[in-house]
Scaffold this active site. Sequence first.
Site, PDB file in Angstrom:
ATOM      1  N   CYS A 200      21.145  -8.220 -27.827  1.00  0.00           N
ATOM      2  CA  CYS A 200      21.666  -9.600 -27.928  1.00  0.00           C
ATOM      3  C   CYS A 200      20.618 -10.594 -28.412  1.00  0.00           C
ATOM      4  O   CYS A 200      20.971 -11.667 -28.892  1.00  0.00           O
ATOM      5  CB  CYS A 200      22.200 -10.059 -26.580  1.00  0.00           C
ATOM      6  SG  CYS A 200      23.455  -8.972 -25.918  1.00  0.00           S
TER       7      CYS A 200
ATOM      8  N   HIS B 179      22.762 -17.742 -25.720  1.00  0.00           N
ATOM      9  CA  HIS B 179      23.550 -16.526 -25.906  1.00  0.00           C
ATOM     10  C   HIS B 179      24.811 -16.639 -25.053  1.00  0.00           C
ATOM     11  O   HIS B 179      24.776 -17.154 -23.936  1.00  0.00           O
ATOM     12  CB  HIS B 179      22.722 -15.309 -25.488  1.00  0.00           C
ATOM     13  CG  HIS B 179      23.505 -14.040 -25.521  1.00  0.00           C
ATOM     14  ND1 HIS B 179      24.283 -13.692 -26.597  1.00  0.00           N
ATOM     15  CD2 HIS B 179      23.655 -13.049 -24.610  1.00  0.00           C
ATOM     16  CE1 HIS B 179      24.878 -12.543 -26.353  1.00  0.00           C
ATOM     17  NE2 HIS B 179      24.518 -12.125 -25.153  1.00  0.00           N
TER      18      HIS B 179
ATOM     19  N   ASN C 184      31.321 -12.092 -25.639  1.00  0.00           N
ATOM     20  CA  ASN C 184      29.917 -11.809 -25.941  1.00  0.00           C
ATOM     21  C   ASN C 184      29.857 -10.928 -27.191  1.00  0.00           C
ATOM     22  O   ASN C 184      30.242  -9.758 -27.143  1.00  0.00           O
ATOM     23  CB  ASN C 184      29.302 -11.106 -24.725  1.00  0.00           C
ATOM     24  CG  ASN C 184      27.857 -10.715 -24.927  1.00  0.00           C
ATOM     25  OD1 ASN C 184      27.318 -10.808 -26.032  1.00  0.00           O
ATOM     26  ND2 ASN C 184      27.220 -10.261 -23.855  1.00  0.00           N
TER      27      ASN C 184
HETATM   28  O1  UT7 Z   1      24.716  -9.875 -23.333  1.00  0.00           O
HETATM   29  C1  UT7 Z   1      23.848  -9.081 -22.596  1.00  0.00           C
HETATM   30  C2  UT7 Z   1      23.747  -9.397 -21.249  1.00  0.00           C
HETATM   31  N1  UT7 Z   1      24.938  -9.193 -20.453  1.00  0.00           N
HETATM   32  C3  UT7 Z   1      25.172 -10.076 -19.515  1.00  0.00           C
HETATM   33  O2  UT7 Z   1      24.484 -11.046 -19.467  1.00  0.00           O
HETATM   34  C4  UT7 Z   1      26.219  -9.819 -18.464  1.00  0.00           C
HETATM   35  C5  UT7 Z   1      25.656 -10.184 -17.124  1.00  0.00           C
HETATM   36  N2  UT7 Z   1      26.518  -9.968 -15.999  1.00  0.00           N
HETATM   37  C6  UT7 Z   1      27.674 -10.656 -15.809  1.00  0.00           C
HETATM   38  O3  UT7 Z   1      28.078 -11.461 -16.622  1.00  0.00           O
HETATM   39  C7  UT7 Z   1      28.416 -10.420 -14.519  1.00  0.00           C
HETATM   40  O4  UT7 Z   1      27.598  -9.697 -13.635  1.00  0.00           O
HETATM   41  C8  UT7 Z   1      29.775  -9.685 -14.697  1.00  0.00           C
HETATM   42  C9  UT7 Z   1      30.755 -10.601 -15.390  1.00  0.00           C
HETATM   43  C10 UT7 Z   1      29.572  -8.423 -15.514  1.00  0.00           C
HETATM   44  C11 UT7 Z   1      30.353  -9.323 -13.358  1.00  0.00           C
HETATM   45  O5  UT7 Z   1      30.501 -10.472 -12.554  1.00  0.00           O
HETATM   46  P1  UT7 Z   1      29.974 -10.472 -11.057  1.00  0.00           P
HETATM   47  O6  UT7 Z   1      30.327 -11.770 -10.485  1.00  0.00           O
HETATM   48  O7  UT7 Z   1      28.527 -10.085 -11.085  1.00  0.00           O
HETATM   49  O8  UT7 Z   1      30.874  -9.370 -10.395  1.00  0.00           O
HETATM   50  P2  UT7 Z   1      30.420  -8.029  -9.665  1.00  0.00           P
HETATM   51  O9  UT7 Z   1      29.929  -7.036 -10.628  1.00  0.00           O
HETATM   52  O10 UT7 Z   1      29.555  -8.387  -8.516  1.00  0.00           O
HETATM   53  O11 UT7 Z   1      31.826  -7.522  -9.110  1.00  0.00           O
HETATM   54  C12 UT7 Z   1      32.571  -8.269  -8.134  1.00  0.00           C
HETATM   55  C13 UT7 Z   1      33.914  -7.599  -7.922  1.00  0.00           C
HETATM   56  C14 UT7 Z   1      33.780  -6.097  -7.682  1.00  0.00           C
HETATM   57  O12 UT7 Z   1      34.763  -5.721  -6.744  1.00  0.00           O
HETATM   58  P3  UT7 Z   1      34.367  -5.510  -5.190  1.00  0.00           P
HETATM   59  O13 UT7 Z   1      33.330  -4.430  -5.200  1.00  0.00           O
HETATM   60  O14 UT7 Z   1      33.837  -6.821  -4.736  1.00  0.00           O
HETATM   61  O15 UT7 Z   1      35.657  -5.120  -4.583  1.00  0.00           O
HETATM   62  C15 UT7 Z   1      34.155  -5.501  -9.024  1.00  0.00           C
HETATM   63  O16 UT7 Z   1      34.679  -4.200  -8.909  1.00  0.00           O
HETATM   64  O17 UT7 Z   1      34.726  -7.749  -9.094  1.00  0.00           O
HETATM   65  C16 UT7 Z   1      35.215  -6.456  -9.480  1.00  0.00           C
HETATM   66  N3  UT7 Z   1      35.395  -6.484 -10.943  1.00  0.00           N
HETATM   67  C17 UT7 Z   1      36.539  -6.874 -11.508  1.00  0.00           C
HETATM   68  N4  UT7 Z   1      37.711  -7.292 -10.999  1.00  0.00           N
HETATM   69  C18 UT7 Z   1      38.684  -7.612 -11.867  1.00  0.00           C
HETATM   70  C19 UT7 Z   1      34.501  -6.163 -11.902  1.00  0.00           C
HETATM   71  N5  UT7 Z   1      35.054  -6.332 -13.111  1.00  0.00           N
HETATM   72  C20 UT7 Z   1      36.324  -6.767 -12.893  1.00  0.00           C
HETATM   73  C21 UT7 Z   1      37.373  -7.134 -13.754  1.00  0.00           C
HETATM   74  N6  UT7 Z   1      38.528  -7.552 -13.196  1.00  0.00           N
HETATM   75  N7  UT7 Z   1      37.265  -7.095 -15.108  1.00  0.00           N
END
Ligand code: UT7
Length: 330
Positions: free
Chosen positions: A117, A257, A287
Amino acid sequence: MTRTKPSVEILSTGRFLPPRILTNQDLEKMVDTSDTWIRDRTGIRERRIVDDGVTASDLAEASARKALDRAGISPAEIDVLLVSTATPDRWLPSTACHLQARLGANRCFAADVHAACSGFLYNLALAEGFLATGRGDTALVVATEVMSSIIDWDDRSTCVLFGDGSGAAVLRRSSGTRGLLSHHHRSDGSLSHLLHRPAGGVEHPLDSEGLDRGDHLVKMAGREVFKSAVRAMADASTEALKAAGVSVDEVDLMIPHQANIRIIEATARYAGIPMERVYVNLDRFGNMSSASIPVALDECLEEGRIGKGDLVLSAAFGAGLTWGASVMQF
Ligand code: UT7
């Protein structure tokens, strides 16, 4: 503060987004997710996705031709062509060489420089180095990504995030006050496991079991990447502004970004820039990896969000891990 004198300027930009739109509602039918979760946790509403068979060089040619037309530069005048992509047309040769042939940029040096990225900002710095040291007058920097080809469409934690697109910029040596003022780019390969494609290279060749498991597709430890991204982009922004001799209050626009609205808001807060001066388009495009920043830059120039004399700070973060910030005056 004494401001850096630029030696290379951005003459023009161009962008190309594939027309096909994939909305959050479409994704609701593909994986266990919801429009509300995606909007609340990422800020994304929709993204563009290529049709089957469309390659990184297809997108790249379209954005590059727009940038070249706007600058009134013919492909034959390009001395340096740098392409950033995580989704090359082939492993050998480079996508830059494909693009060179398609454009007819016959006398240039062409190479892919892959920094995920952060690739567009890395390549701005590299192209500036070539031009500033007299090894060419004109550079074309292109970021082009077919992220839809390396995403695991069964993994809801990643497939909702990414989109396809391309952005390009034409750079020329400058003798005035417009141009690239500073860069602060870094990487940390010890954190490569946080965001990667485990198989498909020489280290882990793809076998049929790996193919079934999707080992060749993007894996991301989202929360860890999130935390590193905010700290790294905010620190790089501060360092780049210091190196440019520009105070944070002088920044007219920040182009971060476009990975996640919460990352953008936290980075802007740490860097000390109010959101009114931060450009966001991830709601429409998701993204697009290295293509996010040049697409945003092109929109801002076209819409008049960036005017003559404006100071722009751009910051990126991605796999590697790589990150960085650049300061430019238009
Ligand atoms: O460009 C390169 C760099 N990339 C990035 O910068 C991405 C960086 N990371 C992020 O943007 C975020 O960490 C994410 C958007 C990927 C995830 O958001 P988060 O707030 O960190 O969520 P999490 O991974 O902590 O997951 C929270 C919950 C989980 O469920 P439980 O374990 O709490 O029951 C996930 O399984 O959300 C669940 N989850 C979803 N639910 C519905 C994860 N993806 C989804 C989804 N829809 N698409």
